[in-house]
Motif scaffolding. Structure first.
Motif, PDB file in Angstrom:
ATOM      1  N   GLY A   1       0.820  -1.203   0.000  1.00  0.00           N
ATOM      2  CA  GLY A   1       0.000   0.000   0.000  1.00  0.00           C
ATOM      3  C   GLY A   1       0.855   1.254   0.000  1.00  0.00           C
ATOM      4  O   GLY A   1       1.902   1.298   0.644  1.00  0.00           O
TER       5      GLY A   1
ATOM      6  N   LYS B   1      -8.645  -1.538  -2.828  1.00  0.00           N
ATOM      7  CA  LYS B   1      -7.225  -1.253  -3.045  1.00  0.00           C
ATOM      8  C   LYS B   1      -6.815  -1.842  -4.374  1.00  0.00           C
ATOM      9  O   LYS B   1      -6.955  -3.036  -4.595  1.00  0.00           O
ATOM     10  CB  LYS B   1      -6.407  -1.839  -1.917  1.00  0.00           C
ATOM     11  CG  LYS B   1      -6.695  -1.166  -0.599  1.00  0.00           C
ATOM     12  CD  LYS B   1      -5.778  -1.709   0.456  1.00  0.00           C
ATOM     13  CE  LYS B   1      -6.138  -1.161   1.809  1.00  0.00           C
ATOM     14  NZ  LYS B   1      -5.382  -1.832   2.857  1.00  0.00           N
TER      15      LYS B   1
ATOM     16  N   CYS C   1       0.057  -0.320  -4.307  1.00  0.00           N
ATOM     17  CA  CYS C   1      -1.400  -0.295  -4.335  1.00  0.00           C
ATOM     18  C   CYS C   1      -1.922   0.965  -3.668  1.00  0.00           C
ATOM     19  O   CYS C   1      -1.306   1.489  -2.749  1.00  0.00           O
ATOM     20  CB  CYS C   1      -1.970  -1.488  -3.566  1.00  0.00           C
ATOM     21  SG  CYS C   1      -1.957  -2.993  -4.520  1.00  0.00           S
ATOM     22  N   SER C   2      -3.075   1.413  -4.125  1.00  0.00           N
ATOM     23  CA  SER C   2      -3.735   2.530  -3.472  1.00  0.00           C
ATOM     24  C   SER C   2      -5.224   2.394  -3.739  1.00  0.00           C
ATOM     25  O   SER C   2      -5.646   1.454  -4.380  1.00  0.00           O
ATOM     26  CB  SER C   2      -3.179   3.848  -4.011  1.00  0.00           C
ATOM     27  OG  SER C   2      -3.689   4.911  -3.263  1.00  0.00           O
TER      28      SER C   2
END
Lengths: 122, 235
Positions: free
Chosen positions: A37, B59, B67-68
């Motif tokens: 992330g 995500k 990833c976002s």
């Protein structure tokens, strides 16, 4: 298939392609841990910029494992998707109900065209 | 764009909280007024909030190899104007901060500022600008959602760069660093968000014409133009 449905499907395919292509082309291969992330990467960047920085507050509740965390994320998505589906289902049902009532009222062939116009934009 | 719990120095955390609070308070007022005056819009309000819920839980992988997630705030900003989106976005961020340890209470002010305030306003500004220039509705919706998404991540980059300037190159150096993490990753996701928002708007145009006309998104076709203009003034 109606033209409208086709366009909607194309939009979905485009979104899916945008998500799959980075994986298919291995765009994360240059990293030690691919596809982490960006929020976490920012935390790493902070500790690089200011190695002595200590987070001064910790979350009140932290999911005990990755599984629980992903379960809660799915719950979030499911809640949202459920409400959206309810909305569109309700609208569709109401429209059909109104249309049927209209057809029953007039009893003519005119009614069929009312709900079928799918004008876009303005 | 979630700044993790405790990852903003106290002074910054408080400052962003103070900056965000009036927007959220004003938003709560607009929301209660909207619900009181137009009880029938509650459903669509729920749907707009639900859209943000879904999108900020998704995500997605991006070209940068990380990833976002999108934000989903553009849709609500177009439909109900940004103040109301400030509330819906804050609810989403609170849910994630409390249950998912994603974002945090101390960084809530900063996260609200980027996702629930700047994003919706930037998207709304683009929407208004393009609509005034007679750009087709769906193109307008795409760019509004795209800008709402991307601007959110740009603001997060600025917030982090302000709090953690690079020892050598200062604020700008840090901005480049956080910008490459957030903003670049976000570009394809902002495109995805634009496309998904267009999809939902298309479905809304099919299913909720009356509602969209009342909200001023669709121009009443059979009425004289003046009718909609007075509505625009009244809002």
């Amino acid at each position: 298939m109606k033209r409208n449905t086709k366009i909607n499907l194309l939009l979905l395919i485009a979104v899916a392609a945008l998500a799959v292509l980075p994986l298919a082309f291995g765009l994360g291969d240059h990293k030690k841990e691919p596809f982490t992330g960006s929020d976490g990467e920012a935390e790493t960047a902070i500790t690089e910029l200011k190695p002595d920085y200590e987070p001064w507050f910790s979350p009140l509740y932290e999911p005990p494992s990755g599984e629980i965390e992903s379960a809660l994320f799915s719950l979030q998505a499911a809640l949202g998707a459920g409400v959206l589906a309810y909305y569109f289902g309700l609208r569709r049902g109401r429209r059909q109900g109104e249309q049927r009532a209209l057809e029953r009222q007039s009893g003519s062939t005119l009614a069929g065209t009312a709900g079928k116009s799918t004008a876009e934009g303005d | 764009m979630h700044i993790a719990e405790g990852f903003l120095p106290p002074a910054h955390a408080v400052a962003w909280g103070v900056a965000s609070a009036p927007f959220v308070v004003h938003g709560v007022r607009s929301l209660t007024r909207e619900v009181r005056e137009h009880p029938e819009s509650t459903l669509l309000l729920g749907a707009s909030g639900a859209f943000t819920f879904v999108l900020s839980a998704l995500k997605l992988p991006s070209v940068t190899g990380s990833c976002s997630h999108p934000t989903g705030t553009g849709l609500g900003a177009i439909l109900f104007r940004p103040p109301i989106m400030a509330v819906l976005g804050t609810i989403t961020l609170l849910f994630q901060a409390l249950l998912l340890a994603h974002g945090g209470l101390t960084t809530l002010g900063a996260n609200v500022f980027s996702m629930a305030i700047v994003g919706p306003w930037a998207g709304y500004a683009v929407y208004k600008l393009l609509r005034r220039s007679n750009v087709p509705l769906m193109v307008t919706v795409f760019f509004a959602a795209f800008v709402a998404d991307l601007s959110t991540y740009c603001v997060t980059s600025v917030q982090l760069a302000l709090a953690f300037p690079d020892p050598g190159s200062g604020f700008l150096g840090a901005l480049g660093k956080f910008g490459s993490i957030f903003a670049v990753t976000q570009i394809p996701l902002a495109v995805s968000e634009g496309l998904l928002t267009v999809l939902v708007m298309r479905l809304l145009v099919q299913s909720s014409k009356g509602e969209l006309t009342r909200l001023g998104v669709l121009v009443a076709q059979k009425q004289a133009r003046t009718g909609t203009e007075t509505e625009a003034v009244g809002r």
